[in-house]
Scaffold this motif. Structure first.
Motif, PDB file in Angstrom:
ATOM      1  N   TYR A 165     -13.187  -2.921  -7.195  1.00 43.21           N
ATOM      2  CA  TYR A 165     -12.087  -2.107  -6.285  1.00 43.21           C
ATOM      3  C   TYR A 165     -10.900  -2.033  -7.307  1.00 43.21           C
ATOM      4  CZ  TYR A 165      -8.948  -0.354  -3.136  1.00 43.21           C
ATOM      5  OH  TYR A 165      -7.743   0.601  -2.343  1.00 43.21           O
ATOM      6  N   TYR A 168     -11.916   0.137 -10.295  1.00 49.63           N
ATOM      7  CA  TYR A 168     -12.094   1.607  -9.629  1.00 49.63           C
ATOM      8  C   TYR A 168     -11.007   2.351  -9.223  1.00 49.63           C
ATOM      9  CZ  TYR A 168     -13.525   5.256  -6.274  1.00 49.63           C
ATOM     10  OH  TYR A 168     -13.835   6.270  -5.575  1.00 49.63           O
ATOM     11  N   SER A 169     -10.041   1.511  -8.981  1.00 45.06           N
ATOM     12  CA  SER A 169      -8.781   2.413  -8.331  1.00 45.06           C
ATOM     13  C   SER A 169      -7.900   2.865  -9.636  1.00 45.06           C
ATOM     14  CB  SER A 169      -7.718   1.384  -7.570  1.00 45.06           C
ATOM     15  OG  SER A 169      -8.566   0.750  -6.678  1.00 45.06           O
ATOM     16  N   ARG A 177     -11.664   4.455  -1.111  1.00 42.24           N
ATOM     17  CA  ARG A 177     -12.736   3.661  -0.607  1.00 42.24           C
ATOM     18  C   ARG A 177     -12.131   2.417  -0.140  1.00 42.24           C
ATOM     19  NH1 ARG A 177     -16.720   3.773  -5.667  1.00 42.24           N
ATOM     20  NH2 ARG A 177     -18.069   5.887  -5.363  1.00 42.24           N
ATOM     21  N   THR A 178     -12.584   1.363   0.624  1.00 40.76           N
ATOM     22  CA  THR A 178     -12.323   0.114   1.062  1.00 40.76           C
ATOM     23  C   THR A 178     -13.147  -0.897   0.168  1.00 40.76           C
ATOM     24  OG1 THR A 178     -13.968  -0.100   2.787  1.00 40.76           O
ATOM     25  CG2 THR A 178     -11.669   1.021   3.415  1.00 40.76           C
ATOM     26  N   VAL A 179     -12.752  -1.929   0.182  1.00 43.13           N
ATOM     27  CA  VAL A 179     -13.320  -2.882  -0.446  1.00 43.13           C
ATOM     28  C   VAL A 179     -14.620  -3.198   0.224  1.00 43.13           C
ATOM     29  CG1 VAL A 179     -13.539  -5.503  -0.962  1.00 43.13           C
ATOM     30  CG2 VAL A 179     -11.402  -4.409  -1.234  1.00 43.13           C
ATOM     31  N   ILE A 182     -17.320  -1.219  -0.896  1.00 47.96           N
ATOM     32  CA  ILE A 182     -17.870  -1.427  -2.389  1.00 47.96           C
ATOM     33  C   ILE A 182     -18.834  -2.449  -1.915  1.00 47.96           C
ATOM     34  CG2 ILE A 182     -17.444  -2.398  -4.662  1.00 47.96           C
ATOM     35  CD1 ILE A 182     -15.014  -0.740  -4.537  1.00 47.96           C
TER      36      ILE A 182
END
Ligand code: COA
Length: 365
Positions: A165, A168-169, A177-179, A182
């Motif tokens: 995450y 990705y961010s 997205r949330t953790v 993922i």
């Protein structure tokens, strides 16, 4: 026949059964495990079905996605798993279902709808157009990297989703997205998850190859520094001993150039098919960006009657085709390739369009 309508929670198992039988007949896994967020029970209100005599005949799902881009935050309605029972095709069932999904996307303020398909003519009837950019980088030889890697490479899904995450961010264009999302994506069958770790044990890069029945041999999700992603891709190529294609947004300029410098083949393709849903909202987001971030006080992007005007107050492109507007906004062509603007306008428009838009592989449904 009843529907199109959203299913009741009790109908979820029969929908999954219908989709598995229709779209994954020979697979050991359920399609739900490939699209854990779109086809989850949480997203049931965005599924549309038509039933007859208690049997599901047609289905499609809408997954609203928030996309962060340097231009604006967009809301996209991704549509997928469009299927009609083979004995009931060509009766307009999918048409009704897709129209319903588009209505729902509009109600939920999606700026545009997107889908990934090869049925271009089918979706053009709904006003979708093939658009956007997708760069495919083909690695079919060992790269002559300057020095041996000091990264440690691992393969497997036992990775902290929070570490992915974090990398990705850092992408300039990505969906929210949330953790937990993922964590679910990491469980997708037939996907190989590769990670590169630095000497301090921190995640330096990740790359995902394969996704259920799709994207075999394709790295469709990756993150980390350019050098680390290149080294990881090299590791994947060496491990799998077959050509590997990394797909990337066109704005990943340094990464693309790095691979090009190693002699990799680079192909340009389309991102997907898009249909504009909230014309006014979308246009005003883009106009705000042009005026505030590019100082274009004379920027014009508006619908006048049935006609769209794009450009500046001095020089504008006029069309009544929504599909042409999609191509103008999202590419792949540049504004100056589409219309002969006066030079100053062309230069400014070429800075803004095509808009930087991208969806990573886990988002495609
Ligand atoms: C593609 C599919 C969903 C269409 O379902 P359907 O219920 O038969 O579609 P409809 O009857 O609503 O068709 C709507 C229109 O599209 C046309 N059409 C249908 N399938 C088409 C295709 N493969 N290519 C181009 N046009 C097509 C129909 O002729 C109809 O046109 P018309 O309104 O001008 O007569 C169906 O064939 C199917 O389930 N295919 C297998 C799964 C699949 O490929 N899904 C698409 C994944 S993106």
């Amino acid at each position: 026949m009843e529907g199109p309508r959203a299913p009741a929670p009790s109908e979820y198992p029969e929908i999954v059964n219908f989709l598995d039988k229709s779209l994954r007949p020979d697979k050991k896994w359920s399609i739900v495990s490939e699209y854990p967020t779109a086809l989850s029970q949480v997203n049931l209100n965005n599924i549309r079905i038509i039933k007859d005599n208690g049997e599901v005949l047609s289905h499609a799902v809408l997954k609203p996605l928030i996309v962060k881009t340097p231009v604006a935050v967009f809301k996209a309605g991704a549509i997928g798993s469009v299927v009609t029972n083979s004995s009931y095709r060509s009766q307009g069932l999918s048409k009704q279902i897709i129209d319903e999904c588009l209505d729902e996307a509009q109600k939920q303020d999606c700026d545009f709808a997107i889908l990934w398909t090869n049925l271009y003519d089918f979706y053009r009837k709904f006003g979708f157009e093939l658009t956007g950019n997708e760069i495919s980088i083909i690695v079919e030889n060992e790269l002559s990297l300057p020095a041996p890697s000091n990264l440690i490479f691992r393969e497997g899904s036992n990775v902290d989703p929070a570490a992915i995450y974090k990398l990705y961010s850092r992408h300039t264009v990505c969906t929210v997205r949330t953790v937990e999302d993922i964590r679910n994506f990491l469980k997708i069958p037939n996907a190989r998850i590769y990670t590169a770790w630095d000497s301090q044990g921190a995640l330096a890069a990740y790359a995902i190859e394969g996704k259920g029945v799709d994207l075999d041999g394709y790295i469709h999700e990756w993150g980390g520094g350019v050098s680390e992603v290149v080294q990881l891709t090299q590791h994947i190529y060496k491990t799998q001993q077959r050509p590997i294609t990394l797909i990337a947004p066109i704005h990943s300029v340094s990464l693309i150039e790095k691979f090009r410098s190693f002699g990799c083949m680079i192909h340009e393709g389309h991102l997907g098919m898009i249909k504009i849903l909230k014309t006014e909202a979308l246009f005003s987001k883009i106009t705000r960006h042009a005026r505030n971030d590019h100082g274009m006080a004379d920027f014009v992007l508006e619908k006048v009657g049935d006609e769209f005007h794009i450009g500046t107050t001095q020089s504008s492109y006029k069309t009544s085709s929504e599909r042409e507007v999609v191509s103008f906004l999202f590419g792949p062509s540049r504004p100056s390739d589409i219309h002969k603007f006066e030079q100053k306008t062309a230069d400014k428009l070429n800075q803004i369009f095509p808009l930087r838009l991208w969806f990573w592989g886990w988002d495609s449904i």
